[in-house]
Design a protein around this motif. Structure first.
Motif, PDB file in Angstrom:
ATOM      1  N   ARG A 198     -10.604  -8.935   0.832  1.00 60.70           N
ATOM      2  CA  ARG A 198     -10.136  -9.431  -0.129  1.00 60.70           C
ATOM      3  C   ARG A 198      -9.739  -8.841  -1.664  1.00 60.70           C
ATOM      4  NH1 ARG A 198     -10.927 -15.636  -1.352  1.00 60.70           N
ATOM      5  NH2 ARG A 198      -9.695 -15.869   0.622  1.00 60.70           N
ATOM      6  N   SER A 199     -10.659  -7.816  -2.145  1.00 60.54           N
ATOM      7  CA  SER A 199     -10.484  -7.114  -3.177  1.00 60.54           C
ATOM      8  C   SER A 199      -9.294  -6.227  -3.097  1.00 60.54           C
ATOM      9  CB  SER A 199     -11.731  -6.176  -3.560  1.00 60.54           C
ATOM     10  OG  SER A 199     -11.418  -5.499  -4.413  1.00 60.54           O
ATOM     11  N   ALA A 200      -9.153  -5.506  -1.887  1.00 57.12           N
ATOM     12  CA  ALA A 200      -8.420  -4.615  -1.383  1.00 57.12           C
ATOM     13  C   ALA A 200      -6.718  -5.137  -1.438  1.00 57.12           C
ATOM     14  CB  ALA A 200      -8.408  -3.853  -0.293  1.00 57.12           C
ATOM     15  N   GLU A 201      -6.679  -6.529  -0.694  1.00 58.61           N
ATOM     16  CA  GLU A 201      -5.712  -7.219  -0.822  1.00 58.61           C
ATOM     17  C   GLU A 201      -4.947  -7.563  -2.121  1.00 58.61           C
ATOM     18  OE1 GLU A 201      -6.883 -10.486   1.341  1.00 58.61           O
ATOM     19  OE2 GLU A 201      -7.006  -9.526   3.249  1.00 58.61           O
ATOM     20  N   ASP A 202      -5.855  -7.992  -3.094  1.00 57.59           N
ATOM     21  CA  ASP A 202      -5.237  -8.447  -4.335  1.00 57.59           C
ATOM     22  C   ASP A 202      -4.805  -7.130  -5.158  1.00 57.59           C
ATOM     23  OD1 ASP A 202      -6.249 -10.909  -3.733  1.00 57.59           O
ATOM     24  OD2 ASP A 202      -8.232 -10.798  -5.056  1.00 57.59           O
ATOM     25  N   ALA A 203      -5.538  -5.896  -4.806  1.00 60.63           N
ATOM     26  CA  ALA A 203      -5.239  -4.772  -5.697  1.00 60.63           C
ATOM     27  C   ALA A 203      -3.979  -3.859  -5.322  1.00 60.63           C
ATOM     28  CB  ALA A 203      -6.454  -3.658  -5.596  1.00 60.63           C
ATOM     29  N   ALA A 204      -3.676  -4.102  -3.904  1.00 68.62           N
ATOM     30  CA  ALA A 204      -2.759  -3.291  -3.196  1.00 68.62           C
ATOM     31  C   ALA A 204      -1.265  -3.435  -3.827  1.00 68.62           C
ATOM     32  CB  ALA A 204      -2.606  -3.416  -1.745  1.00 68.62           C
ATOM     33  N   GLY A 205      -1.022  -4.698  -4.061  1.00 68.97           N
ATOM     34  CA  GLY A 205       0.432  -4.880  -4.420  1.00 68.97           C
ATOM     35  C   GLY A 205       0.503  -5.442  -5.782  1.00 68.97           C
ATOM     36  N   LYS A 206      -0.794  -5.535  -6.610  1.00 70.66           N
ATOM     37  CA  LYS A 206      -0.668  -5.958  -7.847  1.00 70.66           C
ATOM     38  C   LYS A 206       0.118  -5.438  -8.953  1.00 70.66           C
ATOM     39  CE  LYS A 206      -4.145  -7.511 -11.536  1.00 70.66           C
ATOM     40  NZ  LYS A 206      -5.575  -7.246 -11.981  1.00 70.66           N
ATOM     41  N   ARG A 207       0.073  -3.965  -8.929  1.00 70.05           N
ATOM     42  CA  ARG A 207       0.750  -2.938  -9.651  1.00 70.05           C
ATOM     43  C   ARG A 207       2.326  -3.269  -9.702  1.00 70.05           C
ATOM     44  NH1 ARG A 207      -1.922  -0.049  -6.429  1.00 70.05           N
ATOM     45  NH2 ARG A 207      -0.977   1.371  -4.815  1.00 70.05           N
ATOM     46  N   TYR A 208       2.676  -3.872  -8.619  1.00 68.42           N
ATOM     47  CA  TYR A 208       4.036  -4.233  -8.287  1.00 68.42           C
ATOM     48  C   TYR A 208       4.451  -5.638  -8.340  1.00 68.42           C
ATOM     49  CZ  TYR A 208       3.770   0.395  -6.286  1.00 68.42           C
ATOM     50  OH  TYR A 208       3.311   1.773  -6.245  1.00 68.42           O
ATOM     51  N   GLU A 209       3.520  -6.451  -8.594  1.00 68.58           N
ATOM     52  CA  GLU A 209       3.653  -8.039  -8.498  1.00 68.58           C
ATOM     53  C   GLU A 209       3.862  -8.286  -7.059  1.00 68.58           C
ATOM     54  OE1 GLU A 209       2.593  -9.965 -10.819  1.00 68.58           O
ATOM     55  OE2 GLU A 209       2.191  -8.801 -12.248  1.00 68.58           O
ATOM     56  N   LEU A 210       3.514  -7.624  -6.009  1.00 68.20           N
ATOM     57  CA  LEU A 210       3.877  -8.010  -4.690  1.00 68.20           C
ATOM     58  C   LEU A 210       2.526  -8.747  -3.950  1.00 68.20           C
ATOM     59  CD1 LEU A 210       5.813  -4.814  -3.374  1.00 68.20           C
ATOM     60  CD2 LEU A 210       6.639  -7.068  -3.726  1.00 68.20           C
ATOM     61  N   ASP A 211       2.753  -9.682  -3.246  1.00 71.26           N
ATOM     62  CA  ASP A 211       1.587 -10.377  -2.842  1.00 71.26           C
ATOM     63  C   ASP A 211       1.587  -9.627  -1.233  1.00 71.26           C
ATOM     64  OD1 ASP A 211       0.066 -12.035  -1.071  1.00 71.26           O
ATOM     65  OD2 ASP A 211       0.612 -13.850  -1.816  1.00 71.26           O
ATOM     66  N   THR A 212       0.255  -8.659  -1.086  1.00 73.99           N
ATOM     67  CA  THR A 212      -0.067  -7.930   0.032  1.00 73.99           C
ATOM     68  C   THR A 212       0.183  -8.916   1.337  1.00 73.99           C
ATOM     69  OG1 THR A 212      -1.332  -6.607  -1.335  1.00 73.99           O
ATOM     70  CG2 THR A 212      -1.447  -6.431   1.114  1.00 73.99           C
ATOM     71  N   ILE A 213      -0.306  -9.815   1.514  1.00 75.02           N
ATOM     72  CA  ILE A 213      -0.336 -10.683   2.668  1.00 75.02           C
ATOM     73  C   ILE A 213       0.880 -11.009   3.052  1.00 75.02           C
ATOM     74  CG2 ILE A 213      -1.398 -12.838   3.849  1.00 75.02           C
ATOM     75  CD1 ILE A 213      -3.381 -10.448   3.174  1.00 75.02           C
ATOM     76  N   ARG A 214       1.552 -11.483   2.237  1.00 73.91           N
ATOM     77  CA  ARG A 214       3.004 -12.177   2.313  1.00 73.91           C
ATOM     78  C   ARG A 214       4.061 -11.092   2.624  1.00 73.91           C
ATOM     79  NH1 ARG A 214       4.287 -17.240   1.513  1.00 73.91           N
ATOM     80  NH2 ARG A 214       2.520 -17.546   0.396  1.00 73.91           N
ATOM     81  N   THR A 215       3.575  -9.879   2.296  1.00 71.42           N
ATOM     82  CA  THR A 215       4.789  -8.710   2.281  1.00 71.42           C
ATOM     83  C   THR A 215       4.560  -7.860   3.602  1.00 71.42           C
ATOM     84  OG1 THR A 215       4.016  -7.629   0.606  1.00 71.42           O
ATOM     85  CG2 THR A 215       5.590  -9.036  -0.049  1.00 71.42           C
ATOM     86  N   ALA A 216       3.134  -7.664   3.910  1.00 72.82           N
ATOM     87  CA  ALA A 216       2.809  -6.852   4.799  1.00 72.82           C
ATOM     88  C   ALA A 216       3.570  -6.697   6.012  1.00 72.82           C
ATOM     89  CB  ALA A 216       1.491  -6.742   5.001  1.00 72.82           C
ATOM     90  N   SER A 217       3.914  -7.672   6.792  1.00 69.85           N
ATOM     91  CA  SER A 217       4.424  -7.717   8.043  1.00 69.85           C
ATOM     92  C   SER A 217       6.046  -7.368   7.727  1.00 69.85           C
ATOM     93  CB  SER A 217       4.480  -9.181   8.411  1.00 69.85           C
ATOM     94  OG  SER A 217       4.678 -10.126   7.551  1.00 69.85           O
ATOM     95  N   HIS A 218       6.599  -7.813   6.405  1.00 69.25           N
ATOM     96  CA  HIS A 218       7.839  -7.078   6.451  1.00 69.25           C
ATOM     97  C   HIS A 218       8.033  -5.407   5.971  1.00 69.25           C
ATOM     98  CE1 HIS A 218       7.729 -11.457   5.018  1.00 69.25           C
ATOM     99  NE2 HIS A 218       9.102 -11.459   5.013  1.00 69.25           N
ATOM    100  N   ILE A 219       6.967  -4.981   5.499  1.00 64.87           N
ATOM    101  CA  ILE A 219       7.074  -3.672   5.218  1.00 64.87           C
ATOM    102  C   ILE A 219       6.863  -2.990   6.490  1.00 64.87           C
ATOM    103  CG2 ILE A 219       5.907  -1.709   3.998  1.00 64.87           C
ATOM    104  CD1 ILE A 219       5.589  -3.850   1.576  1.00 64.87           C
ATOM    105  N   ALA A 220       6.144  -3.338   7.247  1.00 65.04           N
ATOM    106  CA  ALA A 220       5.673  -2.878   8.698  1.00 65.04           C
ATOM    107  C   ALA A 220       6.855  -2.576   9.462  1.00 65.04           C
ATOM    108  CB  ALA A 220       4.606  -3.728   9.430  1.00 65.04           C
ATOM    109  N   LEU A 221       7.757  -3.827   9.179  1.00 63.81           N
ATOM    110  CA  LEU A 221       9.005  -3.545  10.147  1.00 63.81           C
ATOM    111  C   LEU A 221      10.049  -2.649   9.731  1.00 63.81           C
ATOM    112  CD1 LEU A 221       9.528  -7.569  10.685  1.00 63.81           C
ATOM    113  CD2 LEU A 221       8.735  -5.789  12.275  1.00 63.81           C
ATOM    114  N   VAL A 222       9.741  -2.070   8.447  1.00 68.58           N
ATOM    115  CA  VAL A 222      11.052  -1.171   8.024  1.00 68.58           C
ATOM    116  C   VAL A 222      10.258   0.255   7.643  1.00 68.58           C
ATOM    117  CG1 VAL A 222      12.467  -2.800   6.635  1.00 68.58           C
ATOM    118  CG2 VAL A 222      10.545  -1.605   5.547  1.00 68.58           C
ATOM    119  N   ALA A 223       8.776   0.210   7.836  1.00 66.44           N
ATOM    120  CA  ALA A 223       8.200   1.561   7.628  1.00 66.44           C
ATOM    121  C   ALA A 223       8.389   2.558   8.913  1.00 66.44           C
ATOM    122  CB  ALA A 223       6.793   1.552   7.529  1.00 66.44           C
TER     123      ALA A 223
END
Length: 361
Positions: free
Chosen positions: A198-223
């Motif tokens: 949970r700490s890593a989830e909160d920190a991963a996208g915080k600097r971009y104001e991105l919700d990690t859980i909500r956007t991870a699947s989207h980013i995985a489809l374009v990576a």
């Protein structure tokens, strides 16, 4: 037979491999050892177990392998549930509510770590100030500004006089790593693994104001594929550690049930329990590595994510954070959001004309 079973497993899920079979093999072999030793009705007989297992013919070994593969295939779809169980997602029952008192333990531990860090820093600063007064005749309050005092402390620590404070400095340096494994107090989970994730989830996208859980699947489809391969390898390490931990706990329970009436033989349950503990600590380390890679994949592919959604690309970090706050509201289902689209030329439905072929007017 094992190759055929693993080939079948690859059709069932991407993460099924020989590594996935290892926890199942441990469960099957341990159970076979208990049964063949006669532990289910009397004290274990090791010589009987060795003679029975050593006398397995090709047919018996094939059945053992087949059972292992079947157990592995049964455990495979339960992987997400096992990981979430170790994280602390236990539902809302009375038992789960009682077990969540572990959250209080972790909140107190977080407070103790913060207090310990401040105490150690104060102890180091006082020791350095005493050295400055003793060896350089510098008084902390009267002769130096705050900035000069900090520089003087650093110089004193790097001198020969500061050697004996190296252990204290090393102790201070370990605390931020422990603190980073905890989320905000209102987000603390009842287990260490849950807190690390949970700490890593909160920190991963915080600097971009991105919700990690909500956007991870989207980013995985374009990576790109090599990014996803690297991510999958780290995820498999986490899954294997978590699965081995759960299986070892099941083996511990099984051993305790088998050996409960046998006196000192019950201590044998310590062996699988120790393995479960080691696997759990390994899952914590693997979780930190996995989420670090998730953060890196997000860093490298977030602009592809914006382009795939036809979102106008930001010109600077401040504009990116502002855009992403609105984008997160849109992905959550909000109706009134300030999101601006920028469609590539020739995109169907945008009204933009297709590009003119080379060589044509």
């Amino acid at each position: 037979m094992p190759d055929a079973a693993v080939g079948l497993g690859s059709r069932i899920g991407r993460y099924f491999s020989v590594v996935s079979v290892l926890p199942a093999l441990f469960l099957v072999v341990w159970t076979a050892a208990l049964v063949t030793s006669g532990a289910w009705h009397s004290r274990p007989d090791l010589s009987l177990m060795v003679s029975r297992l050593g006398g397995l013919n090709l047919s018996g070994a094939a059945w053992l392998i087949l059972i292992t593969i079947l157990v592995a295939l049964f455990l495979h779809p339960l992987q997400l549930g096992m990981t979430r169980l170790l994280e602390g997602y236990w539902g809302s029952s009375r038992a789960a509510t009682f077990l969540r008192r572990r959250i209080t333990h972790h909140r107190k531990r977080l407070a103790r770590l913060e207090d310990r860090e401040m105490a150690l820093i104060g102890q180091l600063e006082n020791a350095l100030d005493d050295m400055l007064t003793k060896h350089r005749g510098i008084a902390r309050s009267s002769e130096l500004t705050a900035g000069d005092l900090t520089s003087a402390r650093e110089a004193m620590f790097e001198s020969d006089f500061g050697h004996r404070l190296s252990g204290l400095q090393a102790a201070i340096a370990t605390i931020p790593h422990s603190l980073a494994r905890y989320p905000r107090p209102d987000r603390i989970m009842p287990t260490r693994l849950g807190n690390v994730l949970r700490s890593a989830e909160d920190a991963a996208g915080k600097r971009y104001e991105l919700d990690t859980i909500r956007t991870a699947s989207h980013i995985a489809l374009v990576a790109p594929e090599n990014h996803l391969t690297y991510l999958d390898d780290a995820r498999q390490q986490l899954d294997t550690s978590a699965r081995l931990c759960v299986v070892a706990l099941l083996v511990t329970l099984e051993t305790a049930v088998f050996l409960l009436p046998t006196g000192w033989w019950l201590l044998l349950a310590i062996a699988p329990y120790s393995l479960a503990y080691i696997a759990y600590r390994a899952s914590i380390a693997a979780a930190g590595q996995y989420m670090g890679i998730v953060s890196t994949v997000m860093d490298l592919n977030r602009f592809k994510f914006y382009e795939a959604l036809h979102i106008e690309l930001p010109r600077n970090p401040r504009e990116e954070r502002a855009n992403n706050r609105e984008l997160m509201r849109l992905l959550k289902g909000a109706e009134k959001v300030r999101v601006f689209y920028k469609h590539p030329t020739g995109t169907p439905g945008t009204g933009a004309p297709p590009p003119t072929p080379p060589g044509n007017p």
